[in-house]
Design a protein around this motif. Structure first.
Motif, PDB file in Angstrom:
ATOM      1  N   PHE A  85      42.531  42.457  53.175  1.00 39.22           N
ATOM      2  CA  PHE A  85      43.064  42.881  51.875  1.00 39.22           C
ATOM      3  C   PHE A  85      42.435  41.877  50.860  1.00 39.22           C
ATOM      4  CE2 PHE A  85      45.785  42.253  48.188  1.00 39.22           C
ATOM      5  CZ  PHE A  85      46.006  43.717  47.699  1.00 39.22           C
ATOM      6  N   THR A  86      42.315  40.387  51.126  1.00 39.56           N
ATOM      7  CA  THR A  86      41.663  39.512  50.287  1.00 39.56           C
ATOM      8  C   THR A  86      40.271  39.658  50.122  1.00 39.56           C
ATOM      9  OG1 THR A  86      43.304  37.864  51.221  1.00 39.56           O
ATOM     10  CG2 THR A  86      41.514  36.976  49.970  1.00 39.56           C
ATOM     11  N   LEU A  87      39.464  40.221  51.202  1.00 42.61           N
ATOM     12  CA  LEU A  87      38.070  40.276  51.349  1.00 42.61           C
ATOM     13  C   LEU A  87      38.027  41.455  50.115  1.00 42.61           C
ATOM     14  CD1 LEU A  87      35.256  39.923  52.306  1.00 42.61           C
ATOM     15  CD2 LEU A  87      35.797  41.453  54.310  1.00 42.61           C
ATOM     16  N   PHE A  88      38.661  42.542  50.318  1.00 41.95           N
ATOM     17  CA  PHE A  88      38.357  43.661  49.611  1.00 41.95           C
ATOM     18  C   PHE A  88      38.552  43.311  47.996  1.00 41.95           C
ATOM     19  CE2 PHE A  88      40.023  47.467  47.225  1.00 41.95           C
ATOM     20  CZ  PHE A  88      38.996  48.323  47.363  1.00 41.95           C
ATOM     21  N   SER A  89      39.805  42.390  47.732  1.00 45.44           N
ATOM     22  CA  SER A  89      39.761  41.873  46.496  1.00 45.44           C
ATOM     23  C   SER A  89      38.789  41.196  45.755  1.00 45.44           C
ATOM     24  CB  SER A  89      41.026  40.989  46.150  1.00 45.44           C
ATOM     25  OG  SER A  89      42.423  41.705  46.724  1.00 45.44           O
ATOM     26  N   ILE A  90      38.151  40.428  46.825  1.00 45.73           N
ATOM     27  CA  ILE A  90      36.973  39.667  45.986  1.00 45.73           C
ATOM     28  C   ILE A  90      35.977  40.573  46.057  1.00 45.73           C
ATOM     29  CG2 ILE A  90      35.257  37.868  47.025  1.00 45.73           C
ATOM     30  CD1 ILE A  90      37.467  36.552  48.572  1.00 45.73           C
ATOM     31  N   PHE A  91      35.611  41.506  47.002  1.00 45.41           N
ATOM     32  CA  PHE A  91      34.625  42.644  46.989  1.00 45.41           C
ATOM     33  C   PHE A  91      34.304  43.392  45.562  1.00 45.41           C
ATOM     34  CE2 PHE A  91      32.685  46.987  47.614  1.00 45.41           C
ATOM     35  CZ  PHE A  91      31.559  46.559  47.964  1.00 45.41           C
ATOM     36  N   VAL A  92      35.710  43.815  45.099  1.00 47.47           N
ATOM     37  CA  VAL A  92      35.694  44.408  43.672  1.00 47.47           C
ATOM     38  C   VAL A  92      35.519  43.773  42.722  1.00 47.47           C
ATOM     39  CG1 VAL A  92      37.110  46.320  45.152  1.00 47.47           C
ATOM     40  CG2 VAL A  92      38.303  44.528  44.058  1.00 47.47           C
ATOM     41  N   SER A  93      35.980  42.377  42.792  1.00 52.56           N
ATOM     42  CA  SER A  93      36.039  41.580  41.595  1.00 52.56           C
ATOM     43  C   SER A  93      34.795  40.763  41.416  1.00 52.56           C
ATOM     44  CB  SER A  93      37.160  40.498  41.683  1.00 52.56           C
ATOM     45  OG  SER A  93      38.185  41.195  42.068  1.00 52.56           O
ATOM     46  N   ALA A 145      37.229  27.607  38.668  1.00 55.04           N
ATOM     47  CA  ALA A 145      37.536  27.491  40.221  1.00 55.04           C
ATOM     48  C   ALA A 145      39.169  27.993  40.332  1.00 55.04           C
ATOM     49  CB  ALA A 145      37.421  26.120  40.441  1.00 55.04           C
ATOM     50  N   LEU A 146      39.962  27.566  39.313  1.00 56.78           N
ATOM     51  CA  LEU A 146      41.183  27.761  39.602  1.00 56.78           C
ATOM     52  C   LEU A 146      41.553  29.552  39.365  1.00 56.78           C
ATOM     53  CD1 LEU A 146      44.250  26.982  39.627  1.00 56.78           C
ATOM     54  CD2 LEU A 146      44.177  26.739  37.207  1.00 56.78           C
ATOM     55  N   ALA A 147      40.632  29.971  38.681  1.00 54.79           N
ATOM     56  CA  ALA A 147      41.023  31.486  38.538  1.00 54.79           C
ATOM     57  C   ALA A 147      40.412  32.108  39.954  1.00 54.79           C
ATOM     58  CB  ALA A 147      40.000  32.265  37.471  1.00 54.79           C
ATOM     59  N   LEU A 148      39.328  31.599  40.541  1.00 51.16           N
ATOM     60  CA  LEU A 148      39.213  32.095  41.781  1.00 51.16           C
ATOM     61  C   LEU A 148      39.946  32.207  42.836  1.00 51.16           C
ATOM     62  CD1 LEU A 148      36.660  33.443  43.293  1.00 51.16           C
ATOM     63  CD2 LEU A 148      35.504  31.168  43.721  1.00 51.16           C
ATOM     64  N   LEU A 149      40.455  30.822  42.971  1.00 48.99           N
ATOM     65  CA  LEU A 149      41.594  30.408  43.944  1.00 48.99           C
ATOM     66  C   LEU A 149      42.859  31.199  43.814  1.00 48.99           C
ATOM     67  CD1 LEU A 149      41.077  26.585  44.123  1.00 48.99           C
ATOM     68  CD2 LEU A 149      40.358  28.404  45.556  1.00 48.99           C
ATOM     69  N   LEU A 150      43.161  31.568  42.432  1.00 47.17           N
ATOM     70  CA  LEU A 150      44.477  32.473  42.247  1.00 47.17           C
ATOM     71  C   LEU A 150      44.139  33.924  42.571  1.00 47.17           C
ATOM     72  CD1 LEU A 150      45.717  31.405  38.629  1.00 47.17           C
ATOM     73  CD2 LEU A 150      46.879  30.696  40.873  1.00 47.17           C
ATOM     74  N   LEU A 151      42.945  34.464  42.512  1.00 45.22           N
ATOM     75  CA  LEU A 151      42.862  35.652  42.950  1.00 45.22           C
ATOM     76  C   LEU A 151      42.778  35.708  44.583  1.00 45.22           C
ATOM     77  CD1 LEU A 151      41.697  38.669  42.377  1.00 45.22           C
ATOM     78  CD2 LEU A 151      39.261  37.510  42.618  1.00 45.22           C
ATOM     79  N   ALA A 152      42.181  34.748  44.978  1.00 46.40           N
ATOM     80  CA  ALA A 152      42.061  34.724  46.581  1.00 46.40           C
ATOM     81  C   ALA A 152      43.469  34.554  47.106  1.00 46.40           C
ATOM     82  CB  ALA A 152      41.055  33.949  47.379  1.00 46.40           C
TER      83      ALA A 152
END
Length: 293
Positions: A85-93, A145-152
Motif C-alpha cells: 500500500f505504501t509503494l502504491f501511494s508513492i507510485f501515484v504521488s 523531506a518531512l512531507a515525503l516522510l509523512l506520506l510514506a
C-alpha cells in the motif's frame, strides 16, 4: 540600504554583531510552520493515503466492473499488505504531487517575502544575504523531506493496520520479505528525495528572480512537466539523457531482482548537478539583486 549588494557583516558592523546569530534555523522553521500553506501541504500528505484507503474500501465490491486491466492489478498489489500500500501511494504521488509540494516549499521562500514587502526589512536587520538564502533553503528542504516522510509513514501505518504486515510484491521483482521490503522502500524514498532536489533548485532559482510566489511555484512545475513531455519524444535520442526528468522513475530498479542501480546512480548525479547549478545561480543572482520590496 536593503537594496545594496554590500554585505553589512563585513563593514560597519556594530560591536558584538555576529552574522551567524541572525535568522536562526529554528526560528525560521517555526515561522514557516505557522503558515497556512505549510499546514495544508503537510496535512494533505497525511490525508492522501487515508483517502486512497477509503477509496479502495468503497471499490472493493466493484472489481468486476473495472475489468482486469493494468491499474486493477496495481490495486490488487496495493491491498495485499502495508508495504504494498505504501509503494502504491508513492507510485501515484511521485510524478506530480510530490513535485508540486517541493516546488511550493522552495518556490515560496523568497518570492513570498518580496510580495509581502518584508524582504528588505529582513536584510536591514541586518541578515547577510547569503545566510538568509541558506536558512530559507534549508528550511524549505526540511519541510519537503518531512512531507515525503509523512506520506510514506502514514501510508505504511494505515496500510499495515488495514491489510497487515506482509511481504513486498511488485510487478518487477520477486516477493520480498517484509524486512527487506522495508529497506527497499527506504531506498526508494531516498532516491526520490535526491531526484526532487532538481525541482527544489529550479523553484528556488525562480523564487529569487520574481516577486510572485505563484509564478515561481507554477513555473517550476510547468518546466518539470515540459521536461517530462520532451523525455517521451524518442526522436531526441541521447539528448533525453540530459533532461532532469529522464531518470525520475529509475527508483523502480530498486525494487527489481536483482537490484538495478545503474540508472539510479546516473539519476542521482543528474539531480545533484542540476540542483547545484540552480542554487548557485540563485545565490549569484540574489547577492547582486537590488531589493526594493
Amino acid at each position: 540600504m536593503a537594496g545594496s549588494s554590500v554585505d553589512t557583516s563585513s563593514v560597519g558592523a556594530a560591536p558584538g554583531y555576529r552574522p551567524s546569530a541572525t535568522m536562526p534555523f529554528a526560528a525560521e522553521f517555526q515561522r514557516q510552520a505557522s503558515r497556512r500553506r505549510t499546514q495544508l501541504a503537510l496535512g494533505f500528505m497525511v490525508l492522501l493515503p487515508l483517502i486512497i484507503l477509503v477509496a479502495f474500501q468503497f471499490n472493493s465490491d466493484g472489481d468486476d466492473e473495472n475489468g482486469r486491466n493494468e491499474f486493477a492489478s496495481l490495486v490488487d498489489l496495493a491491498t495485499s499488505g502495508g508495504l504494498n500500500f505504501t509503494l502504491f501511494s508513492i507510485f501515484v504521488s511521485a510524478s506530480f504531487l510530490l513535485v508540486v509540494v517541493v516546488a511550493l516549499f522552495c518556490g515560496d521562500t523568497v518570492a513570498s517575502e518580496a510580495s509581502w514587502g518584508s524582504l528588505r526589512y529582513l536584510l536591514s536587520i541586518p541578515v547577510p544575504r547569503a545566510r538568509l538564502l541558506t536558512v530559507k533553503l534549508l528550511v524549505a528542504l526540511a519541510y519537503s523531506a518531512l512531507a515525503l516522510l509523512l506520506l510514506a509513514g502514514t501510508a505504511l501505518l494505515a496500510g499495515t493496520l488495514r491489510y497487515g504486515w506482509h511481504p513486498l510484491r511488485s510487478q518487477v521483482a520477486a516477493e520480498l520479505a517484509p524486512g527487506e521490503g522495508l529497506l527497499r522502500l527506504l531506498a526508494v524514498l531516498g532516491y526520490l528525495a535526491v531526484v526532487l532536489l532538481a525541482v527544489a533548485g529550479l523553484a528556488f532559482l525562480l523564487s529569487v528572480t520574481t516577486d510572485a510566489a505563484l509564478g515561481a511555484v507554477g513555473g517550476a512545475v510547468l518546466l518539470w512537466i515540459l521536461s517530462s513531455i520532451l523525455d517521451q519524444i524518442t526522436a531526441l535520442g541521447a539528448l533525453r539523457d540530459f533532461l532532469p526528468t529522464h531518470y525520475s522513475t529509475a527508483w523502480l530498479g530498486l525494487l527489481s531482482t536483482p537490484v538495478q542501480t545503474d540508472d539510479v546512480v546516473r539519476g542521482a548525479i543528474s539531480a545533484v548537478s542540476y540542483a547545484t547549478l540552480f542554487w548557485g545561480l540563485a545565490f549569484w543572482r540574489f547577492t547582486r539583486k537590488d531589493v526594493t520590496s
